[in-house]
Write an enzyme that holds these catalytic residues in place. Structure first.
Site: not given
Length: 224
Positions: A85, A156, A186
């Site tokens: 995201q 990540i 995220c």
């Protein structure tokens, strides 16, 4: 110590390490990765681990939700093909773009690759006395505070083309954390963000790069 420029991993000629001395514009980084991935897939270039920083910016992964961009005027926003995201990049945060040929390594398994990235970050953080942990349902590496709060220290986001990986990880060494307030990092709204410096670990970029290289060798197998 790792210095700026082109390096070779010890005892391995098919993996190149590159460290950038100055922040790299995001579009330039994406172009470089895409070109290198094509060259690796064609057998025309070695695998690459590229350590760099970006100027302040936000990126939106393939799962980014528009409502998670809370302040669209704060920094440039780039749509990107990596998974995940919204995230924030800035000097003081080590970004590592990892371009590996998973088929040649005998590891054509994306889930396993992501777990290896997680283990790499956990091992690197442990060198500085920081316990990084996985959390089910939340991508990245987290740190548990004594009061029970959890804060993210590393993100990540990956992409794979013809089984060659690109994009990678970002680890907060000593960035300005306040600008994470411009996004929902995220997609996780109820957890904080931290850094090595915020946890009391004063680490230079050169120290971190050396640890990342050593930990990488312990986690990832040599290409065949």
């Amino acid at each position: 110590m790792i210095s700026a420029g082109t390096l070779r991993e010890r005892n391995e000629t098919s993996l190149e390490w590159r460290v950038e001395p100055r922040p790299v514009p995001y579009p330039q980084a994406v172009q470089t990765m895409e070109r290198r991935v094509a060259e690796i897939a064609a057998g025309q270039a070695p695998e690459l681990v590229w350590l760099l920083e970006h100027p302040p910016l936000y990126t939106a992964g393939t799962s980014a939700r528009p409502e998670h961009l809370l302040d669209s005027q704060r920094f440039p926003v780039f749509q990107t093909g990596r998974g995940g995201q919204y995230t924030y990049h800035v000097p003081g945060q080590r970004v590592v773009y990892v371009m590996l040929d998973l088929q040649r390594r005998g590891r054509a398994d994306l889930r396993r690759y992501v777990r290896d990235l997680e283990e790499w970050l956990i091992l690197s953080l442990a060198h500085f006395g920081v316990r990084g942990e996985r959390r089910t349902g939340r991508v990245g590496i987290w740190v548990a505070r004594p009061d029970g709060a959890e804060e993210k220290i590393a993100a990540i986001g990956v992409r794979v083309r013809r089984w060659v990986t690109y994009h990678g990880v970002s680890l907060n060494r000593d960035p300005d954390l306040s600008h994470f307030q411009g996004i929902v990092p995220c997609g996780v709204a109820d957890r904080g963000v931290t850094s090595l410096a915020a946890l009391g670990a004063q680490v230079s970029a050169e120290e971190l790069d050396k640890v990342l290289q050593d930990a990488f060798a312990a986690i990832f197998r040599t290409a065949g």
